[in-house]
Every structure is written in structure tokens, then in C-alpha cells.
Write an enzyme that holds these catalytic residues in place. Sequence first.
Site, PDB file in Angstrom:
ATOM      1  CG  ASP A  81      -1.954   1.035   1.461  1.00 37.81           C
ATOM      2  OD1 ASP A  81      -2.479   1.420   0.315  1.00 37.81           O
ATOM      3  OD2 ASP A  81      -2.339   1.610   2.355  1.00 37.81           O
ATOM      4  CG  HIS A 179      -5.604   8.128   3.207  1.00 37.16           C
ATOM      5  ND1 HIS A 179      -4.923   8.768   2.099  1.00 37.16           N
ATOM      6  CD2 HIS A 179      -5.790   6.736   3.153  1.00 37.16           C
ATOM      7  CE1 HIS A 179      -4.556   8.109   1.222  1.00 37.16           C
ATOM      8  NE2 HIS A 179      -5.084   6.721   1.716  1.00 37.16           N
ATOM      9  N   GLY A 180      -7.959   8.632   6.796  1.00 33.90           N
ATOM     10  CA  GLY A 180      -8.176   8.921   8.358  1.00 33.90           C
ATOM     11  C   GLY A 180      -9.809   9.268   8.713  1.00 33.90           C
ATOM     12  CG  HIS A 210      -6.402   4.696  -1.873  1.00 31.28           C
ATOM     13  ND1 HIS A 210      -5.287   4.380  -1.154  1.00 31.28           N
ATOM     14  CD2 HIS A 210      -6.075   4.205  -3.005  1.00 31.28           C
ATOM     15  CE1 HIS A 210      -4.244   3.591  -1.789  1.00 31.28           C
ATOM     16  NE2 HIS A 210      -4.791   3.551  -3.083  1.00 31.28           N
TER      17      HIS A 210
END
Length: 332
Positions: A81, A179-180, A210
Amino acid sequence: MIVTTADLYKVAYGKFAVGAYNINNAEQTMGLFRGCIQSHAPFIIQISKGARKYTDKRMLEAIIRSAGEIFPEAIYAVHLDHGDEETCYECIDSGFYSSVMIDASHETFDENVAITRRVVDRAHARGISVEAELGMLGGVEEDIAVDEGHACLTNPEEAVEFVKRTGCDALAAAIGTSHGAYKFKGQQSLHFNVIEEIQRKIPGTPIVMHGSSSVPQEEVRRINAAAGKLDPSARGVNEEEYLPAAKLGVTKVNIDTDGRLVWTRVHREYFRDHPGEFDFRPPGKIFMDEYAKFIAHKNGKLGSAGQLSAIRDWLSERATETVAATAMAAMT
Ligand code: G3H
Ligand code: 13P
Ligand code: ZN
């Protein structure tokens, strides 16, 4: 059984999405395999650069090999990744990975193309497929921070040129996620128009999403009720959008943050409720069970639950065809 990521894409494309789950340790790996067996789902194990460094990359590989022996019925691919060029080469040369991601999305378009092309050439020579990123997600990707102002959605026109020039096998596209745990403020939705346009222009190329965690509100509430301090406005991807996106070619869906929330909730609640306890195995066992449940639930939403037999049938049909073709060639 480890299969190629390309094989998983062939069976899933346009029908369902394969969950790509990040792992860092034995507990996550056990929960992941159990959840996928319970839900009869194929899956992708993702290893980030951070995960390779957390204990030792050989440790993770050994854990995955052992899980493959413990759960012989599992069908999965192993993927790097967010790799840089050097890590991609290491993973390609190791012979252990089914696919790698080269993430040069922070470079200029031409530089991204050049780096990706080099990785593709080296990977394809070893039968390994490559995921490459175009466009920028908001949030933090490994050591590169992309604040929301700089995040930009993938341009479908550029995507056509990018895939053609790089020869990559799957395209990680920026379609509104990051992300997150803090993905959306206000409206929580994917940019379906961008996904549709990409699929229309490059049909057959698997799109990778993603930043696909859904950040369940109940997890955030429970973590905060156990002395956590997460921002309660945290919002993720609406799980009901996974399958409509999959029908439009989103074939690999990356999930990491949600698993971390499960870990945090289990451990915070356990130690809150057992303040005199210091053995990590009781909460570890709860975590493995809860993580397996979480994975099975996600696979249900992705449409990959129940698809193990479709993959098995496809693999055995292909094996039969290969045997027949070899026999024919020997006769001529
Ligand atoms: O996209 C990044 C993944 O969530 C992996 O995170 O780099 O902290 O292992 P990590
Ligand atoms: P999340 O942070 O939404 O879980 O995304 C994970 C990811 O994209 C890994 O590559
Ligand atoms: Zn990612």
C-alpha cells in the site's frame, strides 16, 4: 491460497468490490482471515511502508504465511500500500507480493508517469500487477501530508492518458475521499460523476478507492465514552455507496481507519471496565472477535461476501482451459 490481484479484479470488476484491509500484527491478521472465512469473501491484505517497519517486514510475511496455513480455504492477494519506487522494487523482488501500489501522485503528471512506468515494467516482468495513483486525496498518506485545500479530484481525461502511458493495471483515483477519520464536513458523498466518467473513458480498468472507511458514529461515541477524545463530527464514507461505486468499476476498496477504531474501542472499554487488569490477551481476544465481525459486515456492504465460490469456480475453469490448451499445443 494467495492469488494474483489481477485474478480478483477479473472476477469482481463491475459486480462487487474486494475489501483491501491494512494489517500490522497477528491479531488483525487473525480477525481479518476469520471475518473473510465467516463471510465467504475473497480479500486483499495491504501492507504499508509503516507496517513493514512496525515490527519487521519478515514478521508480517511470516504471520500471513501462517494464517494461510491456519485458514487453507481463504483466497486472498497480498499488496503493498502506498509504495515509493524503492519499496516497490523491494516487494517485487521479494516474490511474496501479488501487487504493488506506486504512489507518485504528489509529483508532476509527467514525473508520475515516468516513475509509474518504471515500476510497471519491473513488476510485469515478474507477473505482478501495479496500482498507481492520479489525483490527490486530502488527509495524510504515510509521511506526505496533503491538506484538504490541495486535494484534487482525478481528471478523467488525464486518467486515460495516464493509464495508456504507464500501463498500470488499476487506477487509484481521487473521487472525494481522504485518509483518516475526518473525511467529510457537511455532505457525505462520493463524486459519482467522476467515477462514471472514468469508467466510460477507460472501461475495464479497475478503479481503487482509498480512504474508504465509514467512521461509524457508534464507534466514535463508544471511544469517547471510554475517555477517548475524537472529534464527534468525524464522518467517513457512506457504506451504502460502496456497492453502487463497485458497479461503476470501483473494484478495490481500501479500509484501515475503521479497523483502528475497533481496536481503540475494544481496548479503551476493556481497561475502563477492568482497571486492575494488565494482561493484554483478554482484550486481544475480544479484539480478534470484534474485528472478524467488522470485516464480515464490511464484506457484506462491498458485495464480496459470498463470492468465494465464484472465485474458486473461475480459477478452476481457467486451470482446465490451460491444461486443454497445453495438450492441444503438444499435439500440434
Ligand atoms: O493510507 C494509509 C493507510 O491507512 C496505512 O496507514 O501508513 O499509518 O500504516 P499507515
Ligand atoms: P482509510 O483511512 O479511510 O481507512 O483509508 C485507508 C487507505 O486508503 C489505505 O490505503
Ligand atoms: Zn490509501
